[in-house]
Design an enzyme around this catalytic site. Structure first.
Site, PDB file in Angstrom:
ATOM      1  CD  GLU D  78       6.396 -31.092 -29.390  1.00 11.42           C
ATOM      2  OE1 GLU D  78       6.763 -32.044 -28.660  1.00 11.42           O
ATOM      3  OE2 GLU D  78       6.730 -29.907 -29.190  1.00 11.42           O
ATOM      4  NE  ARG D  88       2.476 -20.436 -19.096  1.00 12.74           N
ATOM      5  CZ  ARG D  88       2.280 -19.134 -19.392  1.00 12.74           C
ATOM      6  NH1 ARG D  88       1.902 -18.287 -18.461  1.00 12.74           N
ATOM      7  NH2 ARG D  88       2.445 -18.695 -20.620  1.00 12.74           N
ATOM      8  CB  CYS D 141       0.395 -27.173 -28.810  1.00 11.68           C
ATOM      9  SG  CYS D 141       0.443 -25.469 -29.419  1.00 11.68           S
ATOM     10  CG  HIS D 165       5.388 -26.526 -30.259  1.00 14.93           C
ATOM     11  ND1 HIS D 165       5.219 -27.653 -29.508  1.00 14.93           N
ATOM     12  CD2 HIS D 165       4.344 -25.714 -29.943  1.00 14.93           C
ATOM     13  CE1 HIS D 165       4.123 -27.529 -28.762  1.00 14.93           C
ATOM     14  NE2 HIS D 165       3.572 -26.361 -29.011  1.00 14.93           N
TER      15      HIS D 165
END
Lengths: 215, 215, 215, 215
Positions: D78, D88, D141, D165
């Site tokens: 990332e 979520r 994350c 990830h």
């Protein structure tokens, strides 16, 4: 029991084909069955000749052919082969059939004698993605699946046979964005689980699990 | 020339089916051919009865059945229907066949008489995604395609028939992440282009373009 | 209220860009707000100059920039722009920045002032797929979103601005297998719904719906 | 050199998280660097506390955090973390922040100090799919990536840190159709290759390869 397992060699732009690599790594005995391994060329016609020769020589109870399906996410036992060659690319001999029946006197399609639902379930049970497929495409994979069924129809009436597609290897997707892959080790585990299901279901009808696709 | 076009009603969790919606919006004449539209139920067996009745009444030269294939990206004319019912979900009458042949005396599969490559090419020419498919699944879509071919085999020998899948509508994917859709207007344009190709290719063999799939 | 809507011209191998095509088709008034439309070039730096000029001339309350995100399935309002240019391809002036900050004295990133959750919800309400995105990439789309925020930071303190990506048009995916598309008409409907949400939420905080992504 | 590698525990409906499983299997030395492994909880805030404690205790030169990104096809270092929590789903403590800044006095975003392009290239070199990502999402994350950068900003000025990830494991996708996976062994190989790149590039600027995304 003796099971002949075939795997295709590399084709197109790929230097490796997970099919033959995985087949080579299978144990020589699975669930008590003898495993005979044969590499077949990615060539229309010729791949059937090589397989026919091996069947004559080895007299197997089952033939399981393995091929690569780039882009698929899991191991997919195939339900049906159709009487139709239609190459998106040339085969390894430079031949690209279009709109062509495989055998004028063959049936439109043949269903596999393998317990595809039991195979898919067994593969998932060892922790790998799997579902039954209803198309083996129109290239050499469908071709060899159809050809072996045609041999059963015309010659080896007691033989049982089928086909399973496996995804790309991780090394094949480093230059293919957003494309799924499975490791060679997982391919071997999945094919082994599928063969165990074949042996276990020998003489029985396939299970009636829900596997169908809408479309 | 007369073309009977059928479309399924909604099924599963969807309140709308692009198939029948698009069929209803087709013009009554396409490329000089008369278009007769029939809604058929998403019910194994029953959908074939309704279609059979319409064929007897209308005596069409062609039957083109339209169905929804959620998840597909384009309009996909189908090459082949297989003698196999295997429902992932129940149909609209609550029936869910598993591992079941459609007709004991039918062929394993039937190839469409429609020029599927010419149809896909014509659809792309009007700016819409399209490719030939080699599986209509194992639900009612494959069922109706097989059933009409079975009728041709046994009864209506001069009839030509086939099936085309279309994607979800945009409104169907607002709650389905990362799922492709096509607007109803584009469905109508695509089906119209496909029918124009059918009319234009009448009496001719399909084109030999490269459309095959590897897997 | 006045809203400046910008759209990029075509780039790469595409002859058309849905962004500017959709912007051109917007009505001149949406929910009472005046819509001013500006085409901007797919050129780093230059697109910001053209937008700056338009802001100076038009004194809008909001700037909404529209760009194409090939491969996405829905309309995706962007939450954040980062201080980073990194071109996968050259822009229309032949320039391809790599690992380059946009402004040495700019913040690492700027959050949009637009109500992105309310916009996504409004788009879904008119039957189109939409979700909030947390990356506008590293090409001209992120660039213009960052540049306008930088202008707000340094110069136009009362301006509010943001960016929305839209998918390919169907005609762009006829040669791109398995790629989602949305029609131009749906783009216009979706952008219109998003602008209605902007007008309605003016002066209010964004809604607190569940939109976050895991990864 | 000492590198602290963190991995999250399972969350949501999954009983396993490839992140911590892969971290546990890393060798204790990679390219001469000492590897210290820490499991962190999938809990906003708490995961940062545990990581902070480990940094204080271990005084590492680098922190590399690993997390699961279900649905991604490869290992994705990332580039940037944003000051924004937006769950979520709930975290493992039942907390689901919406539209919430992580630190009022933190920057909008922080760029990683890790050579993400060199890491992606190194991962591809060992035969695994990898690309640089520009969004770590809005769940734990992104949260831990942001939190460690915030610690660098406020406290550990010489520390370098980042996040990568990794996809689902094959066993996680047996019930998730058409979802990519990578084996645990490949995760370990990929993370190892990434860490080798970190060690090799220590003190140097990242490479300027073409990795950017359009959208």
């Amino acid at each position: 029991m003796k099971i002949l397992v075939t795997g295709f060699d590399p084709f197109g732009d790929d230097k490796i084909n997970p099919a033959i690599e995985a087949v080579k790594k299978l144990p020589d005995k699975i669930a008590g069955a003898d495993i005979v391994k044969v590499e077949i060329p990615t060539i229309f016609g010729k791949c059937a000749e090589v397989t026919h020769e091996a069947i004559v020589k080895e007299k197997p109870d089952y033939v399981l052919s393995i091929g690569q399906a780039g882009g698929r996410f899991g191991l997919t036992p195939e339900r049906v082969a159709i009487n139709f060659d239609d190459g998106r690319i040339k085969d390894n001999a430079g031949y690209q059939p279009l709109n062509t029946p495989i055998h004028e006197d063959g049936q439109n399609a043949y269903f596999t004698e393998l317990p595809v639902k039991a195979m898919a379930k067994a593969i998932r049970k060892v922790g790998l993605p799997s579902s039954v497929s209803t198309t083996a495409g129109t290239y050499v994979c469908n071709h060899i699946m159809y050809q072996v069924q045609y041999m059963i129809d015309k010659e080896f009436h007691d033989l049982k046979a089928g086909f399973m597609h496996i995804p790309f290897l991780p090394e094949q997707v480093t230059t293919r964005p957003n494309t799924a892959a499975l490791s060679l080790n997982d391919d071997v585990r999945g094919i082994t689980a599928a063969i165990e299901a074949i042996v276990e279901m020998d003489g029985k009808k396939d299970i009636e699990s829900v596997e169908g696709s809408i479309a």
